[in-house]
Design a protein around this motif. Structure first.
Motif, mmCIF file in Angstrom:
data_model
loop_
_atom_site.group_PDB
_atom_site.id
_atom_site.type_symbol
_atom_site.label_atom_id
_atom_site.label_comp_id
_atom_site.label_asym_id
_atom_site.label_seq_id
_atom_site.Cartn_x
_atom_site.Cartn_y
_atom_site.Cartn_z
ATOM 1 N N GLY A 129 0.792 -1.227 0.000
ATOM 2 C CA GLY A 129 0.000 0.000 0.000
ATOM 3 C C GLY A 129 0.821 1.272 0.000
ATOM 4 O O GLY A 129 0.462 2.244 0.684
ATOM 5 N N MET A 130 1.917 1.301 -0.747
ATOM 6 C CA MET A 130 2.729 2.515 -0.835
ATOM 7 C C MET A 130 3.256 2.665 -2.253
ATOM 8 O O MET A 130 3.238 1.705 -3.029
ATOM 9 N N ASP A 131 3.729 3.874 -2.573
ATOM 10 C CA ASP A 131 4.272 4.047 -3.919
ATOM 11 C C ASP A 131 5.677 3.447 -3.987
ATOM 12 O O ASP A 131 6.353 3.258 -2.963
ATOM 13 N N GLU A 132 6.110 3.160 -5.203
ATOM 14 C CA GLU A 132 7.359 2.437 -5.406
ATOM 15 C C GLU A 132 8.575 3.225 -4.913
ATOM 16 O O GLU A 132 9.508 2.649 -4.349
ATOM 17 N N ALA A 133 8.572 4.536 -5.098
ATOM 18 C CA ALA A 133 9.701 5.365 -4.667
ATOM 19 C C ALA A 133 9.884 5.304 -3.155
ATOM 20 O O ALA A 133 11.009 5.218 -2.646
ATOM 21 N N LYS A 134 8.772 5.317 -2.446
ATOM 22 C CA LYS A 134 8.827 5.241 -0.988
ATOM 23 C C LYS A 134 9.334 3.876 -0.549
ATOM 24 O O LYS A 134 10.143 3.764 0.388
ATOM 25 N N LEU A 135 8.887 2.823 -1.229
ATOM 26 C CA LEU A 135 9.341 1.480 -0.899
ATOM 27 C C LEU A 135 10.849 1.357 -1.114
ATOM 28 O O LEU A 135 11.553 0.774 -0.284
ATOM 29 N N ILE A 136 11.350 1.897 -2.207
ATOM 30 C CA ILE A 136 12.786 1.820 -2.495
ATOM 31 C C ILE A 136 13.593 2.482 -1.391
ATOM 32 O O ILE A 136 14.626 1.964 -0.955
ATOM 33 N N LYS A 137 13.122 3.629 -0.903
ATOM 34 C CA LYS A 137 13.807 4.311 0.195
ATOM 35 C C LYS A 137 13.780 3.451 1.453
ATOM 36 O O LYS A 137 14.799 3.293 2.141
ATOM 37 N N TYR A 138 12.624 2.882 1.770
ATOM 38 C CA TYR A 138 12.490 2.052 2.959
ATOM 39 C C TYR A 138 13.354 0.788 2.855
ATOM 40 O O TYR A 138 13.894 0.307 3.847
ATOM 41 N N MET A 139 13.458 0.253 1.643
ATOM 42 C CA MET A 139 14.276 -0.945 1.454
ATOM 43 C C MET A 139 15.750 -0.653 1.758
ATOM 44 O O MET A 139 16.459 -1.493 2.303
ATOM 45 N N ALA A 140 16.208 0.536 1.396
ATOM 46 C CA ALA A 140 17.577 0.932 1.716
ATOM 47 C C ALA A 140 17.750 1.083 3.223
ATOM 48 O O ALA A 140 18.766 0.660 3.792
ATOM 49 N N ASP A 141 16.737 1.651 3.885
ATOM 50 C CA ASP A 141 16.821 1.880 5.331
ATOM 51 C C ASP A 141 16.872 0.581 6.134
ATOM 52 O O ASP A 141 17.501 0.531 7.193
ATOM 53 N N CYS A 142 16.205 -0.462 5.625
ATOM 54 C CA CYS A 142 16.113 -1.693 6.408
ATOM 55 C C CYS A 142 17.082 -2.773 5.939
ATOM 56 O O CYS A 142 16.939 -3.947 6.294
ATOM 57 N N SER A 143 18.083 -2.375 5.168
ATOM 58 C CA SER A 143 19.043 -3.343 4.634
ATOM 59 C C SER A 143 19.712 -4.166 5.725
ATOM 60 O O SER A 143 19.844 -5.389 5.606
ATOM 61 N N CYS A 144 20.149 -3.505 6.801
ATOM 62 C CA CYS A 144 20.835 -4.219 7.890
ATOM 63 C C CYS A 144 19.942 -5.277 8.518
ATOM 64 O O CYS A 144 20.383 -6.396 8.798
ATOM 65 N N THR A 145 18.677 -4.925 8.750
ATOM 66 C CA THR A 145 17.744 -5.846 9.395
ATOM 67 C C THR A 145 17.447 -7.053 8.510
ATOM 68 O O THR A 145 17.442 -8.199 8.977
ATOM 69 N N ILE A 146 17.198 -6.820 7.228
ATOM 70 C CA ILE A 146 16.915 -7.906 6.297
ATOM 71 C C ILE A 146 18.127 -8.830 6.179
ATOM 72 O O ILE A 146 18.002 -10.061 6.172
ATOM 73 N N THR A 147 19.319 -8.226 6.084
ATOM 74 C CA THR A 147 20.538 -9.018 5.963
ATOM 75 C C THR A 147 20.784 -9.853 7.213
ATOM 76 O O THR A 147 21.162 -11.026 7.126
ATOM 77 N N LEU A 148 20.543 -9.270 8.374
ATOM 78 C CA LEU A 148 20.737 -10.005 9.622
ATOM 79 C C LEU A 148 19.798 -11.200 9.694
ATOM 80 O O LEU A 148 20.190 -12.300 10.116
ATOM 81 N N SER A 149 18.554 -11.020 9.254
ATOM 82 C CA SER A 149 17.589 -12.112 9.230
ATOM 83 C C SER A 149 18.059 -13.237 8.322
ATOM 84 O O SER A 149 17.934 -14.428 8.650
ATOM 85 N N PHE A 150 18.619 -12.867 7.160
ATOM 86 C CA PHE A 150 19.134 -13.862 6.211
ATOM 87 C C PHE A 150 20.346 -14.582 6.791
ATOM 88 O O PHE A 150 20.494 -15.797 6.652
ATOM 89 N N GLU A 151 21.226 -13.831 7.443
ATOM 90 C CA GLU A 151 22.409 -14.428 8.067
ATOM 91 C C GLU A 151 21.996 -15.436 9.136
ATOM 92 O O GLU A 151 22.617 -16.491 9.287
ATOM 93 N N GLU A 152 20.951 -15.114 9.885
ATOM 94 C CA GLU A 152 20.455 -16.041 10.904
ATOM 95 C C GLU A 152 19.972 -17.335 10.272
ATOM 96 O O GLU A 152 20.209 -18.423 10.796
#
Length: 249
Positions: free
Chosen positions: A135-158
Motif C-alpha cells: 500500500g505505498m508508492d514504489e519510490a517510498k518502498l525503495i527508500k524504505y528498502m535501503a533503510d532496512c538493509s541491515c535488518t533484512i541481511t541479519l535475518s538472512f544471516e540467521e
C-alpha cells in the motif's frame, strides 16, 4: 596461520591437559579468523557499532569454541570456530537493538510480503508488486528498502547460520549430512545465478569479496543508498528461494 600449525590437534591437546598457555596460543593463532568473520559482517553494524567491540565478542566465542570443539564430529576446528564466532556476532547485534523499532517493523512486513507473493506467483515479486501489496508508492518502498538493509541481511544471516549448525538427526549419517551440505551449496549457487545482473554483482561483492556498501557503491558507480536497496531486494529474493530448502534440510 602457517601450514605447520594444526589448530584441531592443538585444541584436542588443550582439552586433555587444560594448559592455559596452550589455550592462549590457540587464541593468538586464530585471531585472523576472528577478524575475518567480524569484517565479513561489518555492513550489519558499521553504522552503529565499533569493529573492536565485535572482534571482542568474536574472541569470547573463539574461547568457547576451544572448550566445546569435538574432533570426532569430523569438522576442522576453524570451521567449527567460525560458526561459533558468527553466531555470537549475530546475537550481539540483536541484543544491541541498534535498529529503530519502526525500521524493524517494516522489515518484518516486507519479508512477509515477499514470501507471500513469491508463493503466490511462483517467482520473485517485482518492486512494483511489493509496493502495491504494502500500500505505498514504489519510490517510498525503495527508500524504505535501503533503510532496512541491515535488518533484512541479519535475518538472512540467521537463516544461513541456523542451517549450518544443525546436527544430523538420529537417522542421518555423516555422509547424509555432507550430501545435504553439497545440495545446499548447489541451491545457493543456482539462486544467485538467477538474480538480476545488478543484484548478482552486489551479492558477489558483498559475500565473496567482503566489501563494504560504500566500496561496492564506488565500484558500481552508484550511491550507497542504492546499493543498500539492491542488496535488500537480492537478499529477499534469495531468502524466498532458499527458505523451503532450509525448512526441509
Amino acid at each position: 596461520m602457517s601450514d605447520e600449525y594444526n589448530s584441531s590437534e592443538q585444541v584436542t591437546l588443550y582439552q586433555q591437559n587444560k594448559d592455559i598457555a596452550l589455550r592462549n596460543e590457540i587464541v593468538l593463532k586464530n585471531m585472523a579468523l576472528v577478524r575475518t568473520v567480524a569484517l565479513s559482517m561489518r555492513n550489519m553494524y558499521i553504522k552503529f557499532g565499533e569493529v573492536d567491540d565485535i572482534v571482542n565478542e568474536g574472541v569470547i566465542a573463539l574461547m568457547d569454541a576451544i572448550e566445546e570443539y569435538n574432533s570426532e564430529r569430523g569438522a576442522k576446528f576453524e570451521t567449527f570456530a567460525s560458526l561459533k564466532i558468527k553466531g555470537a556476532i549475530i546475537d550481539y547485534i540483536r541484543k544491541q537493538d541498534w535498529i529503530p523499532r519502526n525500521v524493524r517493523k517494516f522489515a518484518k512486513s516486507l519479508d512477509k510480503a515477499n514470501s507471500l507473493l513469491y508463493n503466490l506467483y511462483g517467482r520473485v515479486p517485482t518492486t512494483a508488486e511489493l509496493a502495491q501489496h504494502l500500500g505505498m508508492d514504489e519510490a517510498k518502498l525503495i527508500k524504505y528498502m535501503a533503510d532496512c538493509s541491515c535488518t533484512i541481511t541479519l535475518s538472512f544471516e540467521e537463516l544461513l547460520y541456523e542451517d549450518n549448525i544443525n546436527e544430523p538427526s538420529a537417522k542421518d549419517t555423516a555422509t547424509d549430512k555432507e550430501l545435504m551440505r553439497e545440495e545446499m551449496i548447489s541451491v545457493v549457487s543456482e539462486a544467485i545465478s538467477e538474480l538480476k545482473d545488478n543484484e548478482r554483482k552486489v551479492i558477489t561483492l558483498y559475500y565473496y569479496k567482503n566489501l563494504k556498501y560504500s566500496d561496492i557503491a564506488k565500484a558500481l558507480g552508484v550511491t550507497e543508498s542504492r546499493i543498500c536497496q539492491i542488496h535488500t531486494k537480492a537478499v529477499l529474493s534469495l531468502k524466498a528461494r532458499l527458505e523451503p530448502y532450509f525448512k526441509n534440510s
